[in-house]
Design an enzyme around this catalytic site. Structure first.
Site, PDB file in Angstrom:
ATOM      1  N   ARG A   1       0.816  -1.234   0.000  1.00 61.78           N
ATOM      2  CA  ARG A   1       0.000   0.000   0.000  1.00 61.78           C
ATOM      3  C   ARG A   1       0.844   1.277   0.000  1.00 61.78           C
ATOM      4  O   ARG A   1       0.414   2.331   0.452  1.00 61.78           O
ATOM      5  CB  ARG A   1      -0.971   0.040   1.185  1.00 61.78           C
TER       6      ARG A   1
ATOM      7  N   LYS B   1       4.667  11.834 -10.683  1.00 63.62           N
ATOM      8  CA  LYS B   1       3.803  11.050 -11.590  1.00 63.62           C
ATOM      9  C   LYS B   1       4.547   9.761 -11.918  1.00 63.62           C
ATOM     10  O   LYS B   1       5.650   9.812 -12.484  1.00 63.62           O
ATOM     11  CB  LYS B   1       3.537  11.807 -12.888  1.00 63.62           C
TER      12      LYS B   1
ATOM     13  N   GLU C   1      13.178  18.643 -24.393  1.00 65.37           N
ATOM     14  CA  GLU C   1      12.368  19.012 -23.226  1.00 65.37           C
ATOM     15  C   GLU C   1      12.891  20.326 -22.619  1.00 65.37           C
ATOM     16  O   GLU C   1      12.104  21.129 -22.108  1.00 65.37           O
ATOM     17  CB  GLU C   1      12.395  17.863 -22.208  1.00 65.37           C
TER      18      GLU C   1
ATOM     19  N   LYS D   1      10.494  22.968 -12.254  1.00 61.43           N
ATOM     20  CA  LYS D   1       9.428  21.954 -12.202  1.00 61.43           C
ATOM     21  C   LYS D   1       9.050  21.658 -10.753  1.00 61.43           C
ATOM     22  O   LYS D   1       7.873  21.539 -10.421  1.00 61.43           O
ATOM     23  CB  LYS D   1       9.840  20.657 -12.918  1.00 61.43           C
TER      24      LYS D   1
ATOM     25  N   GLU E   1      -2.263  18.722 -10.610  1.00 59.13           N
ATOM     26  CA  GLU E   1      -2.539  19.307 -11.934  1.00 59.13           C
ATOM     27  C   GLU E   1      -3.943  19.897 -12.041  1.00 59.13           C
ATOM     28  O   GLU E   1      -4.671  19.631 -12.984  1.00 59.13           O
ATOM     29  CB  GLU E   1      -2.295  18.253 -13.031  1.00 59.13           C
TER      30      GLU E   1
ATOM     31  N   ARG F   1       0.152  23.395 -13.250  1.00 54.49           N
ATOM     32  CA  ARG F   1       0.978  22.251 -13.672  1.00 54.49           C
ATOM     33  C   ARG F   1       0.667  21.846 -15.108  1.00 54.49           C
ATOM     34  O   ARG F   1       1.513  21.277 -15.796  1.00 54.49           O
ATOM     35  CB  ARG F   1       0.769  21.068 -12.703  1.00 54.49           C
TER      36      ARG F   1
ATOM     37  N   ASN G   1       2.650  20.681 -19.797  1.00 52.71           N
ATOM     38  CA  ASN G   1       2.304  19.845 -20.948  1.00 52.71           C
ATOM     39  C   ASN G   1       2.490  20.571 -22.278  1.00 52.71           C
ATOM     40  O   ASN G   1       2.137  20.045 -23.340  1.00 52.71           O
ATOM     41  CB  ASN G   1       0.842  19.382 -20.855  1.00 52.71           C
TER      42      ASN G   1
ATOM     43  N   HIS H   1       3.108  18.861 -25.685  1.00 52.13           N
ATOM     44  CA  HIS H   1       2.898  17.418 -25.510  1.00 52.13           C
ATOM     45  C   HIS H   1       1.697  16.858 -26.276  1.00 52.13           C
ATOM     46  O   HIS H   1       1.652  15.658 -26.519  1.00 52.13           O
ATOM     47  CB  HIS H   1       2.769  17.068 -24.026  1.00 52.13           C
TER      48      HIS H   1
ATOM     49  N   HIS I   1       3.061  13.786 -28.093  1.00 48.49           N
ATOM     50  CA  HIS I   1       2.772  12.372 -27.837  1.00 48.49           C
ATOM     51  C   HIS I   1       2.378  11.646 -29.125  1.00 48.49           C
ATOM     52  O   HIS I   1       2.753  10.494 -29.345  1.00 48.49           O
ATOM     53  CB  HIS I   1       1.646  12.230 -26.805  1.00 48.49           C
TER      54      HIS I   1
ATOM     55  N   HIS J   1      11.043  10.725 -26.549  1.00 50.84           N
ATOM     56  CA  HIS J   1      10.034  11.635 -25.994  1.00 50.84           C
ATOM     57  C   HIS J   1      10.354  13.129 -26.235  1.00 50.84           C
ATOM     58  O   HIS J   1       9.536  13.872 -26.769  1.00 50.84           O
ATOM     59  CB  HIS J   1       9.913  11.339 -24.489  1.00 50.84           C
TER      60      HIS J   1
HETATM   61  N1  LIG Z   1       6.821  10.832 -14.884  1.00 51.20           N
HETATM   62  C1  LIG Z   1       7.004  11.896 -15.632  1.00 51.20           C
HETATM   63  O1  LIG Z   1       6.713  13.030 -15.215  1.00 51.20           O
HETATM   64  C2  LIG Z   1       7.575  11.744 -17.009  1.00 51.20           C
HETATM   65  C3  LIG Z   1       7.898  12.886 -17.766  1.00 51.20           C
HETATM   66  C4  LIG Z   1       8.466  12.711 -19.035  1.00 51.20           C
HETATM   67  C5  LIG Z   1       8.680  11.423 -19.535  1.00 51.20           C
HETATM   68  N2  LIG Z   1       8.318  10.345 -18.775  1.00 51.20           N
HETATM   69  C6  LIG Z   1       8.565   8.977 -19.262  1.00 51.20           C
HETATM   70  O2  LIG Z   1       9.964   8.867 -19.378  1.00 51.20           O
HETATM   71  C7  LIG Z   1      10.311   7.868 -20.335  1.00 51.20           C
HETATM   72  C8  LIG Z   1      11.419   8.420 -21.193  1.00 51.20           C
HETATM   73  O3  LIG Z   1      12.469   8.809 -20.330  1.00 51.20           O
HETATM   74  P1  LIG Z   1      14.003   8.755 -20.665  1.00 51.20           P
HETATM   75  O4  LIG Z   1      14.236   9.507 -21.905  1.00 51.20           O
HETATM   76  O5  LIG Z   1      14.764   9.121 -19.456  1.00 51.20           O
HETATM   77  O6  LIG Z   1      14.143   7.222 -21.103  1.00 51.20           O
HETATM   78  P2  LIG Z   1      14.771   5.864 -20.587  1.00 51.20           P
HETATM   79  O7  LIG Z   1      14.684   5.702 -19.136  1.00 51.20           O
HETATM   80  O8  LIG Z   1      14.142   4.834 -21.440  1.00 51.20           O
HETATM   81  O9  LIG Z   1      16.313   6.052 -20.994  1.00 51.20           O
HETATM   82  C9  LIG Z   1      16.679   6.215 -22.340  1.00 51.20           C
HETATM   83  C10 LIG Z   1      17.841   5.276 -22.718  1.00 51.20           C
HETATM   84  O10 LIG Z   1      19.026   5.713 -22.070  1.00 51.20           O
HETATM   85  C11 LIG Z   1      19.628   4.623 -21.337  1.00 51.20           C
HETATM   86  N3  LIG Z   1      20.352   5.270 -20.246  1.00 51.20           N
HETATM   87  C12 LIG Z   1      19.844   5.776 -19.093  1.00 51.20           C
HETATM   88  N4  LIG Z   1      20.801   6.427 -18.408  1.00 51.20           N
HETATM   89  C13 LIG Z   1      21.954   6.283 -19.115  1.00 51.20           C
HETATM   90  C14 LIG Z   1      23.292   6.746 -18.935  1.00 51.20           C
HETATM   91  N5  LIG Z   1      23.626   7.526 -17.920  1.00 51.20           N
HETATM   92  N6  LIG Z   1      24.215   6.380 -19.852  1.00 51.20           N
HETATM   93  C15 LIG Z   1      23.875   5.624 -20.934  1.00 51.20           C
HETATM   94  N7  LIG Z   1      22.617   5.196 -21.180  1.00 51.20           N
HETATM   95  C16 LIG Z   1      21.665   5.532 -20.277  1.00 51.20           C
HETATM   96  C17 LIG Z   1      18.477   3.731 -21.010  1.00 51.20           C
HETATM   97  O11 LIG Z   1      18.865   2.396 -20.782  1.00 51.20           O
HETATM   98  C18 LIG Z   1      17.623   3.842 -22.266  1.00 51.20           C
HETATM   99  O12 LIG Z   1      18.147   2.993 -23.263  1.00 51.20           O
HETATM  100  C19 LIG Z   1       9.040   7.525 -21.033  1.00 51.20           C
HETATM  101  O13 LIG Z   1       8.587   6.294 -20.518  1.00 51.20           O
HETATM  102  C20 LIG Z   1       8.071   8.642 -20.619  1.00 51.20           C
HETATM  103  O14 LIG Z   1       6.742   8.190 -20.580  1.00 51.20           O
HETATM  104  C21 LIG Z   1       7.807  10.479 -17.527  1.00 51.20           C
END
Ligand SMILES: NC(=O)c1ccc[n+]([C@@H]2O[C@H](COP(=O)([O-])OP(=O)(O)OC[C@H]3O[C@@H](n4cnc5c(N)ncnc54)[C@H](O)[C@@H]3O)[C@@H](O)[C@H]2O)c1
Length: 328
Positions: A98, A120, A162, A194, A204, A208, A212, A215, A219, A229
């Site tokens: 939980r 999130k 971003e 942020k 949100e 907040r 977006n 986005h 998306h 992304h």
């Molecule tokens: N929760 C939120 O507020 C929020 C906001 C934006 C995006 N997201 C989510 O985030 C995800 C995308 O995030 P991301 O771009 O960080 O992707 P990710 O976590 O998939 O990382 C991208 C790639 O980089 C690699 N990697 C990570 N750190 C590394 C490092 N230091 N050196 C070498 N390789 C490394 C990973 O293995 C992966 O192949 C999506 O799932 C998206 O939905 C969430």
């Protein structure tokens, strides 16, 4: 709590758990950045391809793994990786027993400025991204930019996409980009921005939503073109300004793209041969920000001053179809 930390300080922080119960979800690609004892720790759930594993199957595996390893309600889960890892580990933490506490150690640019901040957390479902989730803030976030030394170019591009968004949300970040400030400074400013927005509006209900920006189209580009992304968000910004006739923002967009050493063509729809406009319109219709027959768009009056506009979906689709870049 957002803490900017050097790697040796982070090691010290983690070493506190060396002989104790260290529960963690870690992206295998950052293994070499971490103290060696972590490689042998029995309580680590390793992710190989975090985005592909951010799903129900791996969620079930992870929660069973942690229960088998004796996790308790007073335990903490460390999430070390990009935002796919922090989203996944955060969702495990939100639901296991939980809800237990968690700590985020983001390792991609995108995760440092955005994904790991704000609470999130989610996993993907076959029907779409992030459809099963929760609001569950990490107790601490440690930002250590030394992880970025191994980040591949595509992930830099994604993170910088971003950053562009923040360049419209905050005058301070806009100026840092224009003066080509060191990336460390930009990361600090984006993360802090942020964090402050989220502290004022966690669920949100108000400002907040401005996070977006870019986005809605972003998306749909991400899913349709299978691009990272942040790259999709930067395209989402460009095309929403173009579609709404906001030439002032388009000019600012180009200036910031140049100052972040990005290549403008990377965000040009004409460069993508496999683009399918019909599928793109279907993605838009399924957007979470759709309100009945309208779509809720975040737009820019000027840097640091955004607003929300609801546009009838039919009208919006017509605008898309009129744009030459969207023609097959
Ligand atoms: N929760 C939120 O507020 C929020 C906001 C934006 C995006 N997201 C989510 O985030 C995800 C995308 O995030 P991301 O771009 O960080 O992707 P990710 O976590 O998939 O990382 C991208 C790639 O980089 C690699 N990697 C990570 N750190 C590394 C490092 N230091 N050196 C070498 N390789 C490394 C990973 O293995 C992966 O192949 C999506 O799932 C998206 O939905 C969430």
């Amino acid at each position: 709590m957002l803490t900017y930390i050097k790697k040796h300080e982070l090691y010290k922080e983690l070493d506190n758990f060396k002989d104790g119960q260290f529960f963690a979800v870690i992206d295998q690609k950052v293994k070499n950045h971490l103290p060696q004892w972590i490689s042998f720790s029995a309580h680590v759930f390793w992710l190989k391809n975090p985005e592909e594993e951010k799903n129900l199957e791996y969620y079930a595996r992870a929660v069973q793994f942690f229960v088998d390893q004796g996790i308790s309600r007073t335990s903490t889960i460390y999430a070390i990786g990009g935002s796919a890892t922090t989203d996944f580990a955060g969702f495990v933490s939100a639901t296991l027993l939980r809800g237990i506490s968690w700590v985020a150690i983001p390792t991609t640019l995108l995760a440092m400025i955005d994904g790991s901040i704000g609470g999130k957390v989610a996993v993907n479902l076959p029907q779409g991204k992030n459809l099963l989730g929760a609001f569950h803030s990490p107790n601490k976030i440690f930002i250590c930019t030394e992880f970025l030394t191994t980040l591949p170019q595509t992930e830099w591009l994604s993170g910088k996409g971003e950053v562009l968004k923040y360049g419209f949300l905050s005058k301070q970040i806009h100026e840092l980009i224009l003066e080509k400030a060191p990336m460390e400074e930009i990361i600090l400013a984006c993360g802090t921005f942020k964090k402050e927005v989220v502290e004022r509006d966690f669920y949100e209900k108000g400002e907040r939503i401005f996070l977006n920006l870019g986005h809605t189209l972003g998306h749909a580009f991400e899913l349709n073109l299978k691009i990272p992304h942040g790259q999709a968000v930067a395209m989402g910004l460009k095309y929403i300004f173009k579609m709404m006739g906001d030439n002032k923002s388009l000019t600012l967009w180009s200036e910031m793209v140049k100052n972040l050493d990005l290549v403008p063509e990377t965000f040009d729809l004409k460069e993508f041969k496999d683009f399918d406009v019909e599928k793109f319109l279907i993605y838009l219709e399924n957007d979470k920000k759709k309100v009945q027959a309208s779509i809720r768009l975040v737009l820019v009056h000027e840097v640091g001053d955004c607003y929300v506009k609801e546009v009838p979906l039919k009208e919006f689709k017509e605008k898309i179809l009129e744009d030459a870049d969207f023609q097959d």
